[in-house]
Scaffold this motif. Sequence first.
Motif, PDB file in Angstrom:
ATOM      1  N   SER A 136       0.832  -1.203   0.000  1.00 29.79           N
ATOM      2  CA  SER A 136       0.000   0.000   0.000  1.00 29.79           C
ATOM      3  C   SER A 136       0.867   1.254   0.000  1.00 29.79           C
ATOM      4  N   LEU A 139       2.259   1.796  -3.460  1.00 26.91           N
ATOM      5  CA  LEU A 139       1.260   2.361  -4.374  1.00 26.91           C
ATOM      6  C   LEU A 139       1.280   3.881  -4.315  1.00 26.91           C
ATOM      7  N   ASP A 140       1.433   4.419  -3.111  1.00 28.09           N
ATOM      8  CA  ASP A 140       1.416   5.878  -2.936  1.00 28.09           C
ATOM      9  C   ASP A 140       2.730   6.531  -3.338  1.00 28.09           C
ATOM     10  N   GLU A 144       1.340   2.254  -9.194  1.00 28.10           N
ATOM     11  CA  GLU A 144       0.823   0.887  -9.330  1.00 28.10           C
ATOM     12  C   GLU A 144       1.742  -0.024 -10.121  1.00 28.10           C
ATOM     13  N   ASN A 221      -9.195  -1.824   0.986  1.00 29.15           N
ATOM     14  CA  ASN A 221      -8.609  -0.507   0.810  1.00 29.15           C
ATOM     15  C   ASN A 221      -7.747  -0.429  -0.445  1.00 29.15           C
ATOM     16  N   ILE A 222      -7.048  -1.514  -0.758  1.00 31.20           N
ATOM     17  CA  ILE A 222      -6.115  -1.505  -1.880  1.00 31.20           C
ATOM     18  C   ILE A 222      -6.823  -1.678  -3.218  1.00 31.20           C
ATOM     19  N   ARG A 223      -7.786  -2.561  -3.298  1.00 26.69           N
ATOM     20  CA  ARG A 223      -8.397  -2.896  -4.585  1.00 26.69           C
ATOM     21  C   ARG A 223      -8.919  -1.684  -5.354  1.00 26.69           C
ATOM     22  N   PRO A 224      -9.665  -0.742  -4.725  1.00 22.15           N
ATOM     23  CA  PRO A 224     -10.179   0.394  -5.504  1.00 22.15           C
ATOM     24  C   PRO A 224      -9.077   1.317  -6.018  1.00 22.15           C
ATOM     25  N   ARG A 225      -7.878   1.210  -5.484  1.00 20.05           N
ATOM     26  CA  ARG A 225      -6.777   2.071  -5.908  1.00 20.05           C
ATOM     27  C   ARG A 225      -6.014   1.501  -7.100  1.00 20.05           C
ATOM     28  N   LEU A 226      -6.400   0.294  -7.528  1.00 23.59           N
ATOM     29  CA  LEU A 226      -5.720  -0.369  -8.632  1.00 23.59           C
ATOM     30  C   LEU A 226      -6.480  -0.183  -9.927  1.00 23.59           C
ATOM     31  N   GLY A 227      -5.728  -0.109 -11.013  1.00 20.12           N
ATOM     32  CA  GLY A 227      -6.327  -0.049 -12.334  1.00 20.12           C
ATOM     33  C   GLY A 227      -6.086  -1.355 -13.059  1.00 20.12           C
ATOM     34  N   ARG A 230      -5.330  -4.798 -11.092  1.00 20.64           N
ATOM     35  CA  ARG A 230      -6.305  -5.422 -10.187  1.00 20.64           C
ATOM     36  C   ARG A 230      -6.357  -6.940 -10.375  1.00 20.64           C
TER      37      ARG A 230
END
Length: 319
Positions: A136, A139-140, A144, A221-227, A230
């Motif tokens: 996580s 990712l920030d 990704e 929390n992580i899944r919606p931040r992936l394109g 995923r």
Amino acid sequence: MTPETLNAYFAAGTPTLQTLSVDPHCWLRIDPIRDELQLFTPETGDLPDLVAYERLKVNLDEMDGLACYRVDVEAGDARYEGYSFIAAVVDAMKSGKTLAAAVQGALRTFMDLLAKRRRLTPEREQGLIGELLLFSHLLDTVGEHEAMQAWLGPQSEEHDFVLATCDVEVKTTLSEKRVHMINSAMQLQPSPRRVLWLISIQLTKAGAADESVSLTGLVDNIRPRLGGGRESFDEYLRRLGWRDDDVDLYRTKYMLRSQPAAYLVDEEFPAITRPRIDIIVPQSHFVGAISYRIDVSSLPASVPPQPLTEFAMTSRGEI
């Protein structure tokens, strides 16, 4: 038998025997000591082939002096599913099928039910939380694409993350000290011309604390931040033993006991590695399957390079 009745038999702590059928003879033994359900039926026909099934075994036994096949079902947290599987086998046998045919038919119906409650062990759950916390963070910080490329733990590689500047092994513990299990002689062996960092994460159970997280919460929390990553992320989770059907099994919430700490794994680091074994142990090629615990509590932590710096230098006991 209802789930409540079955649970009561297990709670009694003493094996009990139930007659499920008279024609053909079938008995159910509930064994709380072994945490098993056992189906006994006279030895007729072929032996069921259960070699490929982790939770099912078949053996020769006897009941009331009668030679029997005994099908063992590991109950675990799928007791009622296991009982339903046995009941389906008995029903099929009452309709004229052999034990082997009845088992194979029931497997097609109940195989997923018998498997789906196979949650991760607490140690693997906590280890995955540690890896996801760092993922996580990446990712920030690096985005990704690089975060997905770096996370190699689910691919059973030697190190959990391989970043542009270094390799990373993430270890997570609930201990009051930074005591971690090392699972092989290669886990803390730096790759050639690569720098290896050990990231030590201490968790503690958090109850209802606001700054806490569960494994399910981290995944959500992580899944919606992936394109585009995923699908790969979901596949990584499956390789590690995660199943979306099991989210209710991961209710325990954790928070950081202390800030994550980073340790440079260099020549002075107390690691048991294959090159060191080869130097010390005669005929070391006969030595394998090495695992050991390491306590880094008293070792001085270091400041790792970016993008790890902020992750291992956090000043709050929050996730």
